[in-house]
Design a protein around this motif. Structure first.
Motif, PDB file in Angstrom:
ATOM      1  N   GLY A  59     -59.458  12.720 -90.317  1.00  0.00           N
ATOM      2  CA  GLY A  59     -59.715  13.396 -91.581  1.00  0.00           C
ATOM      3  C   GLY A  59     -58.672  13.084 -92.638  1.00  0.00           C
ATOM      4  N   ALA A  60     -57.771  12.156 -92.346  1.00  0.00           N
ATOM      5  CA  ALA A  60     -56.761  11.711 -93.315  1.00  0.00           C
ATOM      6  C   ALA A  60     -56.687  10.193 -93.250  1.00  0.00           C
ATOM      7  N   GLU A 109     -66.477  15.471 -93.324  1.00  0.00           N
ATOM      8  CA  GLU A 109     -67.219  14.834 -92.241  1.00  0.00           C
ATOM      9  C   GLU A 109     -68.387  14.019 -92.791  1.00  0.00           C
ATOM     10  N   GLY A 110     -68.732  12.949 -92.071  1.00  0.00           N
ATOM     11  CA  GLY A 110     -69.907  12.187 -92.432  1.00  0.00           C
ATOM     12  C   GLY A 110     -69.610  10.779 -92.893  1.00  0.00           C
ATOM     13  N   ASN A 111     -70.656  10.088 -93.337  1.00  0.00           N
ATOM     14  CA  ASN A 111     -70.577   8.705 -93.771  1.00  0.00           C
ATOM     15  C   ASN A 111     -70.267   8.640 -95.267  1.00  0.00           C
ATOM     16  N   VAL A 134     -66.330   9.622 -91.200  1.00  0.00           N
ATOM     17  CA  VAL A 134     -65.326  10.605 -90.789  1.00  0.00           C
ATOM     18  C   VAL A 134     -65.953  11.541 -89.762  1.00  0.00           C
ATOM     19  N   ASP A 135     -65.396  11.573 -88.567  1.00  0.00           N
ATOM     20  CA  ASP A 135     -65.864  12.462 -87.498  1.00  0.00           C
ATOM     21  C   ASP A 135     -64.638  12.949 -86.744  1.00  0.00           C
ATOM     22  N   THR A 173     -74.015  14.251 -89.898  1.00  0.00           N
ATOM     23  CA  THR A 173     -72.605  14.162 -90.274  1.00  0.00           C
ATOM     24  C   THR A 173     -71.718  13.761 -89.110  1.00  0.00           C
ATOM     25  N   GLN A 174     -72.274  13.681 -87.914  1.00  0.00           N
ATOM     26  CA  GLN A 174     -71.487  13.331 -86.746  1.00  0.00           C
ATOM     27  C   GLN A 174     -71.863  11.945 -86.248  1.00  0.00           C
ATOM     28  N   SER A 175     -70.953  11.323 -85.505  1.00  0.00           N
ATOM     29  CA  SER A 175     -71.165   9.940 -85.084  1.00  0.00           C
ATOM     30  C   SER A 175     -72.143   9.828 -83.925  1.00  0.00           C
TER      31      SER A 175
END
Length: 299
Positions: A59-60, A109-111, A134-135, A173-175
């Motif tokens: 997330g960073a 979160e997400g693409n 981002v996941d 939003t998740q991989s």
């Protein structure tokens, strides 16, 4: 003294040789020779990399674009810009003439799409785009079975594997779950049974989830626990566990009183002792007293 000739416009794109002559006041003449090539068009700068890419699990990130002049005019560092989903990024630093860096935290979160733009001093601009997913959420196993207390020794292990582990996050939003066996590992009482119990995965009716099913096994009396480890496609590692108990023995009843056909006076009080016989705790709500084969429970 600097002598300048030009600028020339409309010069055909071809190699040239140039000579500059100069005479001093004494009448001496000097010449200088040089060569150059006129390009057919101004050379655009090159974007060599946009980061991050692929999956991000923290997330960073240091969102950055790397570039060079591609043999053309110098980069106009003030023109270099980055966007996140079309929104300009702030807090950026052009650490050198080779890249622009924009450290970011709390990435959603997400693409996402990263946009970049680099111009040179000729005013030629090169755009670029990159993507990152981002996941930060670990996958988990829900609806694990067996659970609680079980009267049969023949049990199978099952669960639903899911990546959207928090409210508000969906499979979009998740991989997604890496549902391949070997990544998904099932243990019973600390022993890997993924292969021996022929565990398999199959798509669940809910998008992004998978069913896990293992063969029925005969388990010993007593306490047990199952563990499931799994990964999502971003590389987040998840762990879920469930404790349960196997108790195939009916509780024992002893010291029933009155008994033996003795005569008793009203009011009659019937008492007995219960023993779980090594099993689970007696369910006191299930205890009932019945007379003469009646299905009516006494108060």
């Amino acid at each position: 003294i600097r002598c300048t000739g030009g600028p020339l416009t409309g010069t055909p794109a071809t190699p040239y040789k140039a000579r500059i002559d100069g005479t001093d006041t004494a009448g001496n003449t000097g010449s200088g020779l040089g060569s150059f090539t006129v390009n057919s068009a101004a050379i655009a700068p090159a974007i060599t990399s946009i980061v991050p890419s692929g999956y991000n699990t923290s997330g960073a990130a240091d969102v950055a674009v790397y570039y060079n002049n591609n043999g053309g005019s110098a980069i106009n560092t003030g023109s270099v810009a980055l966007t996140w989903d079309s929104m300009p990024l702030t807090g950026c630093t052009a650490a050198s003439a080779a890249y622009l860096s924009c450290p970011q935290t709390g990435l959603p979160e997400g693409n996402h799409t990263i946009g970049a733009s680099v111009s040179n001093t000729d005013g030629v601009t090169t755009p670029g785009t990159g993507t990152v997913w981002v996941d930060t959420l670990a996958p988990s196993a829900s609806m694990m079975y067996p659970r609680n207390n079980n009267a049969s020794a023949d049990q199978y292990v099952s669960a639903v594997l899911r990546d959207n582990t928090l409210a508000g996050y969906t499979s979009a939003t998740q991989s997604g779950i890496d549902h391949s066996l070997g990544t998904v590992v099932v243990k019973l009482d600390g022993k890997d049974i993924t292969t021996s119990a022929n565990c398999v995965t199959s798509p669940n009716t809910t998008a992004g989830r998978f069913n896990l099913q293992c063969n029925t096994m005969t388990m010993t009396e007593g306490a047990h626990f199952t563990e499931i480890t799994l990964d999502d496609n971003a590389g987040n590692h998840g762990y879920s566990s469930r404790a349960f108990y196997i108790d195939t023995h009916a509780p024992g009843v002893s010291n029933l009183s009155p008994s033996g056909g003795v005569g008793v006076n009203n009011p009659v009080t019937i008492t007995a002792d219960f023993d779980a016989l090594g099993g689970v705790i007696i369910n006191s709500a299930s205890v009932g007293v019945y007379l003469d084969g009646s299905s009516t429970r006494l108060p």
